[in-house]
Motif scaffolding. Structure first.
Motif, PDB file in Angstrom:
ATOM      1  N   SER A   1     -15.673 -10.715 -12.241  1.00 21.80           N
ATOM      2  CA  SER A   1     -16.344 -10.511 -13.532  1.00 21.80           C
ATOM      3  C   SER A   1     -16.202  -9.068 -14.003  1.00 21.80           C
ATOM      4  CB  SER A   1     -17.826 -10.862 -13.413  1.00 21.80           C
ATOM      5  OG  SER A   1     -18.462  -9.962 -12.532  1.00 21.80           O
ATOM      6  N   TRP A   2     -15.882  -8.146 -13.068  1.00 26.07           N
ATOM      7  CA  TRP A   2     -15.754  -6.740 -13.465  1.00 26.07           C
ATOM      8  C   TRP A   2     -14.355  -6.409 -13.962  1.00 26.07           C
ATOM      9  CZ3 TRP A   2     -11.884  -5.293 -10.331  1.00 26.07           C
ATOM     10  CH2 TRP A   2     -11.818  -5.838  -9.049  1.00 26.07           C
ATOM     11  N   CYS A   3     -13.513  -7.421 -14.051  1.00 24.36           N
ATOM     12  CA  CYS A   3     -12.108  -7.144 -14.333  1.00 24.36           C
ATOM     13  C   CYS A   3     -11.774  -7.535 -15.762  1.00 24.36           C
ATOM     14  CB  CYS A   3     -11.261  -7.871 -13.294  1.00 24.36           C
ATOM     15  SG  CYS A   3      -9.726  -8.570 -13.848  1.00 24.36           S
TER      16      CYS A   3
ATOM     17  N   ALA B   1      -5.123  -5.908  -6.705  1.00 25.41           N
ATOM     18  CA  ALA B   1      -5.916  -5.719  -7.910  1.00 25.41           C
ATOM     19  C   ALA B   1      -6.050  -7.076  -8.570  1.00 25.41           C
ATOM     20  CB  ALA B   1      -5.243  -4.740  -8.859  1.00 25.41           C
ATOM     21  N   ALA B   2      -7.212  -7.326  -9.145  1.00 25.72           N
ATOM     22  CA  ALA B   2      -7.365  -8.563  -9.886  1.00 25.72           C
ATOM     23  C   ALA B   2      -6.838  -8.327 -11.298  1.00 25.72           C
ATOM     24  CB  ALA B   2      -8.834  -8.963  -9.920  1.00 25.72           C
ATOM     25  N   PRO B   3      -6.297  -9.296 -11.984  1.00 28.01           N
ATOM     26  CA  PRO B   3      -6.058 -10.639 -11.462  1.00 28.01           C
ATOM     27  C   PRO B   3      -4.707 -10.758 -10.765  1.00 28.01           C
ATOM     28  CG  PRO B   3      -5.499 -10.551 -13.780  1.00 28.01           C
ATOM     29  CD  PRO B   3      -5.943  -9.184 -13.400  1.00 28.01           C
TER      30      PRO B   3
ATOM     31  N   GLY C   1       0.899 -26.151   1.590  1.00 23.72           N
ATOM     32  CA  GLY C   1       0.109 -24.945   1.803  1.00 23.72           C
ATOM     33  C   GLY C   1       0.957 -23.690   1.888  1.00 23.72           C
ATOM     34  N   THR C   2       2.198 -23.730   1.407  1.00 26.30           N
ATOM     35  CA  THR C   2       3.073 -22.566   1.437  1.00 26.30           C
ATOM     36  C   THR C   2       2.992 -21.822   0.101  1.00 26.30           C
ATOM     37  OG1 THR C   2       4.569 -23.829   2.823  1.00 26.30           O
ATOM     38  CG2 THR C   2       5.432 -21.804   1.868  1.00 26.30           C
ATOM     39  N   ILE C   3       2.900 -20.503   0.179  1.00 31.35           N
ATOM     40  CA  ILE C   3       2.880 -19.714  -1.053  1.00 31.35           C
ATOM     41  C   ILE C   3       4.312 -19.629  -1.577  1.00 31.35           C
ATOM     42  CG2 ILE C   3       2.371 -17.460  -2.062  1.00 31.35           C
ATOM     43  CD1 ILE C   3       0.395 -17.027   0.253  1.00 31.35           C
ATOM     44  N   VAL C   4       4.554 -20.096  -2.807  1.00 32.67           N
ATOM     45  CA  VAL C   4       5.930 -20.081  -3.305  1.00 32.67           C
ATOM     46  C   VAL C   4       6.134 -19.051  -4.401  1.00 32.67           C
ATOM     47  CG1 VAL C   4       6.508 -22.431  -2.664  1.00 32.67           C
ATOM     48  CG2 VAL C   4       5.425 -21.994  -4.857  1.00 32.67           C
ATOM     49  N   PHE C   5       5.052 -18.620  -5.043  1.00 28.50           N
ATOM     50  CA  PHE C   5       5.217 -17.661  -6.125  1.00 28.50           C
ATOM     51  C   PHE C   5       3.931 -16.863  -6.274  1.00 28.50           C
ATOM     52  CE2 PHE C   5       4.435 -16.662 -10.639  1.00 28.50           C
ATOM     53  CZ  PHE C   5       5.461 -15.760 -10.832  1.00 28.50           C
ATOM     54  N   LYS C   6       4.113 -15.579  -6.651  1.00 29.14           N
ATOM     55  CA  LYS C   6       2.941 -14.740  -6.819  1.00 29.14           C
ATOM     56  C   LYS C   6       3.065 -13.982  -8.132  1.00 29.14           C
ATOM     57  CE  LYS C   6       0.832 -10.667  -4.730  1.00 29.14           C
ATOM     58  NZ  LYS C   6       0.970  -9.678  -3.673  1.00 29.14           N
ATOM     59  N   GLN C   7       2.031 -14.044  -8.940  1.00 25.15           N
ATOM     60  CA  GLN C   7       2.026 -13.269 -10.177  1.00 25.15           C
ATOM     61  C   GLN C   7       1.055 -12.121 -10.006  1.00 25.15           C
ATOM     62  OE1 GLN C   7       3.663 -13.059 -12.845  1.00 25.15           O
ATOM     63  NE2 GLN C   7       2.337 -11.997 -14.285  1.00 25.15           N
ATOM     64  N   ILE C   8       1.587 -10.887 -10.097  1.00 22.93           N
ATOM     65  CA  ILE C   8       0.714  -9.725 -10.004  1.00 22.93           C
ATOM     66  C   ILE C   8       0.276  -9.364 -11.408  1.00 22.93           C
ATOM     67  CG2 ILE C   8       0.582  -7.297  -9.348  1.00 22.93           C
ATOM     68  CD1 ILE C   8       2.718  -7.935  -7.235  1.00 22.93           C
ATOM     69  N   GLY C   9      -1.001  -9.248 -11.606  1.00 22.53           N
ATOM     70  CA  GLY C   9      -1.498  -8.910 -12.942  1.00 22.53           C
ATOM     71  C   GLY C   9      -1.695 -10.165 -13.777  1.00 22.53           C
TER      72      GLY C   9
ATOM     73  N   ASN D   1     -10.356  -1.854 -13.525  1.00 22.26           N
ATOM     74  CA  ASN D   1      -9.243  -2.792 -13.426  1.00 22.26           C
ATOM     75  C   ASN D   1      -8.927  -3.154 -11.980  1.00 22.26           C
ATOM     76  OD1 ASN D   1      -7.984  -0.556 -12.457  1.00 22.26           O
ATOM     77  ND2 ASN D   1      -6.419  -0.441 -14.030  1.00 22.26           N
ATOM     78  N   GLY D   2      -9.797  -2.727 -11.064  1.00 20.12           N
ATOM     79  CA  GLY D   2      -9.653  -3.174  -9.688  1.00 20.12           C
ATOM     80  C   GLY D   2      -8.920  -2.199  -8.800  1.00 20.12           C
ATOM     81  N   GLN D   3      -8.282  -1.179  -9.379  1.00 18.89           N
ATOM     82  CA  GLN D   3      -7.545  -0.247  -8.536  1.00 18.89           C
ATOM     83  C   GLN D   3      -8.493   0.678  -7.801  1.00 18.89           C
ATOM     84  OE1 GLN D   3      -4.561   0.652 -11.731  1.00 18.89           O
ATOM     85  NE2 GLN D   3      -3.267   0.996  -9.947  1.00 18.89           N
ATOM     86  N   VAL D   4      -8.144   0.973  -6.586  1.00 21.20           N
ATOM     87  CA  VAL D   4      -8.988   1.825  -5.759  1.00 21.20           C
ATOM     88  C   VAL D   4      -8.289   3.164  -5.561  1.00 21.20           C
ATOM     89  CG1 VAL D   4     -10.015   2.083  -3.489  1.00 21.20           C
ATOM     90  CG2 VAL D   4     -10.006  -0.142  -4.591  1.00 21.20           C
ATOM     91  N   MET D   5      -9.032   4.231  -5.692  1.00 24.26           N
ATOM     92  CA  MET D   5      -8.441   5.571  -5.618  1.00 24.26           C
ATOM     93  C   MET D   5      -9.316   6.473  -4.764  1.00 24.26           C
ATOM     94  SD  MET D   5      -5.819   6.690  -7.375  1.00 24.26           S
ATOM     95  CE  MET D   5      -6.455   8.352  -7.252  1.00 24.26           C
ATOM     96  N   THR D   6      -8.660   7.287  -3.983  1.00 23.45           N
ATOM     97  CA  THR D   6      -9.400   8.281  -3.211  1.00 23.45           C
ATOM     98  C   THR D   6      -9.398   9.587  -3.971  1.00 23.45           C
ATOM     99  OG1 THR D   6      -8.470   7.256  -1.283  1.00 23.45           O
ATOM    100  CG2 THR D   6      -9.571   9.326  -0.951  1.00 23.45           C
ATOM    101  N   GLU D   7     -10.550  10.182  -4.112  1.00 29.57           N
ATOM    102  CA  GLU D   7     -10.641  11.467  -4.783  1.00 29.57           C
ATOM    103  C   GLU D   7     -11.078  12.470  -3.716  1.00 29.57           C
ATOM    104  OE1 GLU D   7      -9.785  11.346  -7.927  1.00 29.57           O
ATOM    105  OE2 GLU D   7     -10.271  13.357  -8.626  1.00 29.57           O
ATOM    106  N   ALA D   8     -10.117  13.267  -3.249  1.00 27.72           N
ATOM    107  CA  ALA D   8     -10.418  14.180  -2.158  1.00 27.72           C
ATOM    108  C   ALA D   8     -11.322  15.307  -2.650  1.00 27.72           C
ATOM    109  CB  ALA D   8      -9.133  14.764  -1.599  1.00 27.72           C
ATOM    110  N   ALA D   9     -12.094  15.879  -1.731  1.00 26.36           N
ATOM    111  CA  ALA D   9     -12.901  17.048  -2.069  1.00 26.36           C
ATOM    112  C   ALA D   9     -12.217  18.274  -1.481  1.00 26.36           C
ATOM    113  CB  ALA D   9     -14.304  16.903  -1.500  1.00 26.36           C
ATOM    114  N   LEU D  10     -12.214  19.343  -2.248  1.00 24.87           N
ATOM    115  CA  LEU D  10     -11.495  20.544  -1.855  1.00 24.87           C
ATOM    116  C   LEU D  10     -12.426  21.741  -1.877  1.00 24.87           C
ATOM    117  CD1 LEU D  10      -8.214  20.547  -3.923  1.00 24.87           C
ATOM    118  CD2 LEU D  10      -8.430  20.624  -1.457  1.00 24.87           C
ATOM    119  N   ASP D  11     -12.290  22.588  -0.891  1.00 24.87           N
ATOM    120  CA  ASP D  11     -12.910  23.897  -1.010  1.00 24.87           C
ATOM    121  C   ASP D  11     -11.780  24.902  -0.852  1.00 24.87           C
ATOM    122  OD1 ASP D  11     -15.234  25.656  -1.209  1.00 24.87           O
ATOM    123  OD2 ASP D  11     -14.630  26.265   0.800  1.00 24.87           O
TER     124      ASP D  11
END
Lengths: 178, 653
Positions: free
Chosen positions: A72-74, A137-139, A148-156, B569-579
């Protein structure tokens, strides 16, 4: 004169190499997921809204289906939602949702608001099963055949073009040679 | 509506660039003044049109017009305003528009500042720049139109790549492009000289300040990129020999050789062909870099937008521009330009050796970058070439460069005596030995490379100071010019860079730990106490933010807040801390939660001594480049009457 042609000759060699590289790049741009051609990973997760029921990967084997990882956050999931809905309504394939790193209430509210095209939605709150599927990343959507074999993957985002060129042709092929 | 206007504007710019690329060249050939003038007017019209298109694309981002595909892909409703501006060059289409805009800006600068050059030379230079621009505009219009509409329009965008949502990204690409594209000017000067068969020293003098400025920007751009990768990629490294980094480093190396070669050609008339070929090669490598980054031929962490169909276009462009120019060089290059003679022991010889070393270094980087591609093309398997290859060869080549560098600027033109040089450089040699011994005693972890690296750095820096002191103390002659001061500053920067580069890697310490709230760990004399994490919410992400208190000798020296962000959008990012500190950086990265409750986390701690020296050194090199470009001599040289056509280089001035 030969000496002065040397740069051109070196450059031509380089150019040929680059052209060859481009030809290779044509084939390798869609880096295949290592899971393609493999069995879908094992899981046992509750169904959204019917949490007392656990669904496992084995329960889903038997008929081809499209596994659509969403949350839901995507925002992109919302954009692709009508496309997924149309595909599910067409009845050509079973569509299963994988609700990924989400809250139950948010997910249900989201489906209530935008419509629920899923035959069932697997809840993967920890995101562990999604990791097993290689979701980063979703989606993302996976076409899984009757074994049960994965034949195709859509990223995004799922698009009508992808359904037209990647999913429907495979379904037709399967219906011809079961 | 505005995106459509933007598209039409670009087409208008293409027509103008074509006129600019063809008419002045014909004019210069036939001696037609009016045709030659098209260069200037065209350059001005072009910059307005391309600038206008750029503003219109920016506008689409600012008002969040998600009916434009490029905007929908690289922005989102929640994206903060500042990143909506920078998202313009966040991906392929916009990057190229920026590239083209920068080219137009350089072109108009040449048009406006070259009024004292001979008309036909100026027309040829602008014509070449116009041709380069028309190729890029065709590329943009036919393969990467940033104004393409998305029908139906998106409700919200996909958001900008989180890696690029960072202040460093605001300036890094524009600065890098200003450097990259700036070499189009040195290239155009060289081609104009070949076309007009001007085999003299004048054109080199005209081209020098442009080369210096482009080089300074490229230096800054690479340094910013390294700095960005250091704190944003979260691995604590400052250079990865990644294909995209190499793509910007190769032109830099050859451009460095070009600057030195230009100095010899201008001052002594020698190395004409070297200067020509290096000017051509530098820009060719800039184009090659663009090709590598944008075509998907090489996989890289930086290749944010890759597309092989576009690769075909860039490759064709590369073939036409570079192949054509090299052919022109083969036909037109001056058969045998003899500058004034020079002895085996002279500044000329040393610069020649330096140039050879730099060219070998560039070839080494090129080979390493393309080797995986070669093997792949021969079906010999997929490999990647990494730091072990590059790092070793780079260090090996740096040894002779560092040793000879002080000799280069201390030696006199034409002929010098080893004995005199030895006298001048005795003090720096002592300083170098002392520096090496001090390092070995106080910082034994630096290892052999570190110790010799510091000695080499001190050798260079002390020679710079001695040279400058001698110049200031000299009774006869002028005070040091800006060129000289710039040169010394840049070489001093090389020394500082070497201090950082040779000490940081061997003396850094890092630890990957499991830490629970309340845990502490001591690294390199610093005590890190993990206070736990909390959730924080940003405009378009949520993050776990860790808090670490750092103590040294019981005193608190820093509080550090590394983050693990999850963007909408689901991407995960590391934000390093610097001194950051002059002699050391503390660097903390937050990894994954290690238990269900989120009290235990994977945490990476780094102590990185002297890493700032790397970038400070680069900044000094850049400053040296700008200072040298601002030398009075270039302005005066251009102000001279162009009628003086010296023809072949004669006796030294």
């Amino acid at each position: 004169m030969i000496g002065r042609l040397l740069p051109v000759i070196i450059f031509l060699g380089l150019g040929i190499l680059l052209a060859a590289g481009l030809k290779i790049a044509d084939h390798k741009t869609e880096l295949p997921s290592p899971l393609i051609g493999k069995q879908m990973p094992e899981f046992a997760l509750p169904i959204l809204g019917r949490e007392e029921t656990i669904v496992t990967n084995e329960d889903l084997v038997g008929e081809p289906f499209l596994l659509n990882a969403w949350a839901s956050w995507c925002p992109t999931c919302r954009v692709e939602h009508p496309v997924i809905t149309d595909l599910a309504r067409s009845g050509k394939i079973r569509v299963v949702g994988l609700n990924y790193k989400d809250e139950k209430a948010d997910a249900q509210a989201w489906l209530a608001r935008f419509g629920d095209p899923y035959d069932l939605t697997i809840t993967d709150i920890s995101g562990r099963t999604a990791i097993d599927f290689g979701v980063y990343a979703a989606p993302e959507s996976f076409l899984i055949d009757s074994n049960g074999t994965i034949v195709f993957k859509q990223i995004g985002m799922m698009t009508p073009e992808v359904i037209e060129t990647e999913i429907l042709p495979r379904l037709e092929q399967w219906s011809k040679s079961p | 509506m505005i995106p459509e206007i933007g598209q039409v504007t670009l087409m208008g710019a293409l027509l103008i660039s074509l006129a600019m690329g063809i008419l002045p060249l014909i004019g210069a050939y036939t001696g037609n003044q009016r045709l030659m003038k098209v260069g200037q007017t065209g350059a001005i019209a072009q910059v307005f049109l391309v600038g206008g298109a750029f503003i219109m694309l920016t506008w689409a981002f600012v008002v969040q017009d998600f009916s434009v595909e490029y905007v929908a892909r690289n922005s989102s409703a929640a994206l903060p305003l500042i990143y909506r501006y920078t998202a313009v060059w966040g991906s392929h289409e916009g990057s190229f528009l920026l590239w083209e805009l920068v080219l137009c800006l350089w072109t108009v600068a040449v048009a406006l500042l070259s009024s004292k050059l001979p008309d036909n030379f100026r027309a040829r230079t602008l014509g070449v720049l116009g041709l380069l621009s028309s190729g890029f505009l065709m590329f943009i219009i036919f393969t990467s139109n940033p104004f393409t509409r998305l029908i139906p329009s998106a409700v919200d965008g996909l958001d900008l790549n989180p890696l690029l949502q960072d202040p460093g990204m605001i300036i890094h690409p524009p600065i890098l492009y200003i450097g990259y594209v700036g070499f189009a000017v040195s290239f155009a000067f060289a081609v104009a000289a070949l076309l007009g068969q001007r085999v003299d020293r004048e054109w080199v003098r005209w081209s020098r300040p442009w080369t210096h400025i482009a080089w300074a920007f490229l230096t800054l751009g690479i340094a910013l990129g390294s700095w960005w990768a250091y704190y944003e990629l979260g691995w604590g490294g400052w250079w990865f020999w990644d294909p995209v980094e190499n793509a910007s480093f190769m032109p830099w190396i050859v451009a460095t050789a070009l600057i030195h070669s230009q100095a010899v050609t201008e001052k002594r008339g020698a190395f004409q062909n070297w200067t020509l070929i290096l000017a051509i090669t530098t820009f060719s490598l800039c184009l090659l870099g663009t090709f590598l980054v944008r075509s998907g031929v090489l996989t890289s962490v930086h290749a944010f937008a890759a597309d092989p169909t576009r690769g075909v276009f860039i490759l064709t462009y590369l073939f036409v521009v570079v192949g054509g120019t090299l052919l022109l060089f083969a036909i037109r290059a001056p058969a045998m330009v003899r500058g004034s003679d020079f002895a085996g022991m002279s500044r000329e010889t040393l610069i020649l050796v330096n140039n050879l070393l730099l060219v070998v270094m560039a070839a080494m980087v090129l080979t390493g970058t393309l080797y995986p591609l070669l093997l792949d093309a021969l079906n010999a398997g997929k490999i990647s070439v990494g730091p072990p290859y590059f790092g070793t060869l780079f260090a090996m080549l740096l040894v002779p460069i560092a040793l000879l560098l002080p000799l280069g600027f201390h030696a006199r033109w034409q002929a010098d005596k080893l004995k005199r040089l030895a006298g001048e450089l005795a003090l720096p040699a002592v300083v170098a030995v002392v520096g090496g011994i001090v390092t070995a005693v106080f910082l034994p972890s630096a290892g052999l490379w570190g110790i010799f690296g510091v000695a080499g750095a001190f050798w260079i820096m002390a020679s710079c100071l001695v040279y400058y002191r001698n110049r200031l103390a000299a009774r006869t002659g002028n005070r040091p010019s800006r060129s000289e001061t710039g040169m010394i500053l840049a070489h001093f920067g090389v020394g500082l860079f070497m201090v950082g580069a040779s000490l940081t890697n061997p003396t850094s310490e890092e630890k990957h730990l499991r830490m629970e709230a309340g845990d502490s760990f001591e690294l390199s004399g610093y005590n890190f106490i993990f206070e736990g994490t909390r959730m924080v919410r940003g405009p378009n992400y949520v993050a776990d933010e860790g808090e670490l208190l750092v103590y040294k000798n019981g005193e608190r020296v820093a509080s550090m807040y590394p983050q693990k962000r999850r963007y909408n959008n689901g991407q995960v990012m590391t934000e390093a801390a610097l001194d950051a500190g002059l002699t050391r950086d503390l660097y903390v990265g937050l990894g994954e939660p290690l238990d269900e409750t989120g009290t235990a986390w994977a945490i990476r701690l780094y102590h990185k001594p002297f890493i700032r020296f790397i970038w400070i050194g680069a900044l000094l090199m850049m400053a040296g480049g700008f200072l040298a470009a601002s030398d009075k001599r270039y302005r005066r040289a251009i102000a001279k009457q162009p009628a003086r056509n010296s023809g072949m280089a004669e006796a030294p001035a």
